[in-house]
Design an enzyme around this catalytic site. Structure first.
Site, PDB file in Angstrom:
ATOM      1  N   SER A 307       0.537  -0.972  -0.035  1.00 35.15           N
ATOM      2  CA  SER A 307      -0.396  -0.110   0.031  1.00 35.15           C
ATOM      3  C   SER A 307       0.920   1.530  -0.120  1.00 35.15           C
ATOM      4  O   SER A 307       1.579   1.671  -0.537  1.00 35.15           O
ATOM      5  CB  SER A 307      -0.954  -0.486   1.115  1.00 35.15           C
ATOM      6  OG  SER A 307      -1.765   1.084   0.751  1.00 35.15           O
ATOM      7  N   ASP A 318      11.074   5.372  -9.907  1.00 32.62           N
ATOM      8  CA  ASP A 318      10.252   5.948 -11.175  1.00 32.62           C
ATOM      9  C   ASP A 318      11.047   6.758 -11.553  1.00 32.62           C
ATOM     10  O   ASP A 318      11.090   7.557 -12.090  1.00 32.62           O
ATOM     11  CB  ASP A 318       8.679   6.216 -11.008  1.00 32.62           C
ATOM     12  CG  ASP A 318       8.091   5.103 -11.639  1.00 32.62           C
ATOM     13  OD1 ASP A 318       8.126   3.786 -12.259  1.00 32.62           O
ATOM     14  OD2 ASP A 318       6.510   5.283 -11.841  1.00 32.62           O
ATOM     15  N   LYS A 332      -0.199  -4.079  -3.560  1.00 36.50           N
ATOM     16  CA  LYS A 332      -1.430  -3.545  -2.928  1.00 36.50           C
ATOM     17  C   LYS A 332      -1.543  -2.437  -3.870  1.00 36.50           C
ATOM     18  O   LYS A 332      -1.441  -1.108  -2.889  1.00 36.50           O
ATOM     19  CB  LYS A 332      -2.219  -3.716  -1.439  1.00 36.50           C
ATOM     20  CG  LYS A 332      -3.264  -2.678  -1.228  1.00 36.50           C
ATOM     21  CD  LYS A 332      -3.607  -2.861   0.327  1.00 36.50           C
ATOM     22  CE  LYS A 332      -4.774  -2.595   1.088  1.00 36.50           C
ATOM     23  NZ  LYS A 332      -4.870  -0.984   0.676  1.00 36.50           N
TER      24      LYS A 332
END
Length: 406
Positions: A307, A318, A332
């Protein structure tokens, strides 16, 4: 009292309207007005009347034949919990006023409890003590990392919603809670009576390692976490940190906003994460300024990093700000929203999915580490001849990477 009270009957009829609204994909918050939800749709009106008629029939049978007395409050709560269970959303829940109060205490990071980190196995539902907090009531009572909760106050807890179990454990300051656990190597369950006290959860632990590497372990993303994280970074920078190792292993997540605030500290201005709901709408979260921590970074992750941990790790990956070391994360990639029902109770359900800055939704797939390393259990809890803790093999790999990073 055997017969339903007027309040319970009203509750049934009221929750039927809520159920129809939820089925239709509407977001319910506070004291919602459902007067126009079904207007103009005869099929939905007929379905609602069918449900109301069946509920009245069930009530008639219970009034006529049920042997024992009825707990009106428990009956009403079970109706709401049943409706939410019917969504098929494993993360959805209806919280009573007491349960919701405990959840708010938990996310604030300050509460009255025993002082132990716990996690729940997604497959078995087993709730395990990850570790007691240092000098906590749990530690003093003798609870250990790896203990599996069996009973709390005489109530079996395996498979129960984790928030419900935490609500059982917490209570009045100075009171005691009876806990029964299964411990590896023990034939019988072990019983403990643990004092409850004020706990300000220590969600950030840190230390300076050799070679200028600052180590920060983040155990959860609560309201107190960004402040603790900033304090840790400030102290490590004063101590001469030149590289940063973040440990998010076994971090099951928490508050999205806390993860965003911490990313804002590490990253320059730009998109951090965005969400999309059933209407392809959502929110975008940004780093607000160009202030950043411009150091080589590595992030330790594993299958229990979930999460908000994945939001945090995914953004750093990224942006090529850090490499991920360890094993694939939990996966999740969805967001739950809690709606205050206006009477102290609350409804939680999945409302959107989130995406990393590069548009990755990792729900069901997880984040792949840049450096794959399986944990060797025999490297845990090692100490040198002077009693100093030694890193496990995953941490060793991350340290080796950082030593060479520029």
């Amino acid at each position: 009292m055997k017969e339903y009270s007027k309040g319970v009957v009203t509750g049934i009829m009221g929750c039927l309207a809520i159920m129809m609204a939820v089925v239709l994909g509407l977001q319910v918050s506070g004291k919602a007005d459902f007067s126009g939800v079904l207007a103009g749709n005869s099929a939905q009106v007929q379905e609602q009347r069918k449900i109301e008629a069946k509920a009245k029939t069930i009530k008639t049978y219970i009034d006529a034949y049920f042997l024992d007395s009825i707990d009106d409050t428990a009956m009403e709560d079970s109706i709401y919990k049943g409706i939410v269970a019917g969504l098929g959303d494993e993360y959805a829940a209806y919280y009573t006023a007491d349960e919701y109060k405990e959840i708010k205490n938990k996310t604030s990071g300050t509460y009255y409890g025993i002082g132990a980190y716990v996690s729940q196995d997604a497959d078995t539902g087993a709730i395990t003590i990850v570790k007691p907090m240092k000098d906590s009531y749990a530690e003093k009572a003798g609870l250990l990392a790896g203990d599996v909760l069996y009973e709390v106050e005489g109530e079996k807890v395996a498979g129960k919603d984790l928030s419900e179990v935490l609500a059982l454990i917490k209570g009045e300051e100075g009171s005691k809670v009876k806990i029964k656990v299964a411990r590896s190597g023990e034939k019988d369950y072990l019983e403990f009576s643990v004092t409850r006290g004020k706990i300000e959860e220590e969600t950030v632990l840190y230390e300076m390692l050799d070679d200028g590497i600052g180590y920060v372990q983040i155990t959860g993303f609560e309201e107190v976490t960004p402040k603790q994280f900033s304090a840790a970074l400030e102290q490590l920078q004063k101590d001469g940190m030149t590289k940063l190792l973040l440990d998010l292993r076994d971090n099951g997540g928490g508050l999205l906003q806390s993860a965003v605030d911490m990313l804002d500290t590490l990253l320059p201005k730009g998109l951090l994460v965005y969400t999309e709901d059933s209407k392809d709408e959502g929110e975008k979260y940004y780093a607000q300024d160009d202030d950043q921590v411009n150091l080589p970074m590595a992030v330790l992750v594993n299958g229990n990093s979930a999460s908000a941990s994945e939001v945090f790790s995914g953004a750093l990956q990224d942006k090529k700000k850090a490499v991920l070391v360890g094993t694939k994360t939990f996966g999740k990639g969805i967001v739950q929203t809690i709606f205050d029902m206006g009477d102290g109770s609350a409804l939680k359900m999945t409302t959107s999915k989130y995406f990393t800055p590069n548009g990755r939704n990792i729900h069901g797939t997880g984040l792949d580490p840049d450096i794959q390393v399986e944990l060797k259990k025999d490297t845990l809890n090692r100490k040198d001849k002077n009693g100093k803790s030694l890193p496990d093999n995953q941490m060793e790999k991350a340290i080796s990477y950082l030593k060479l990073a520029k």
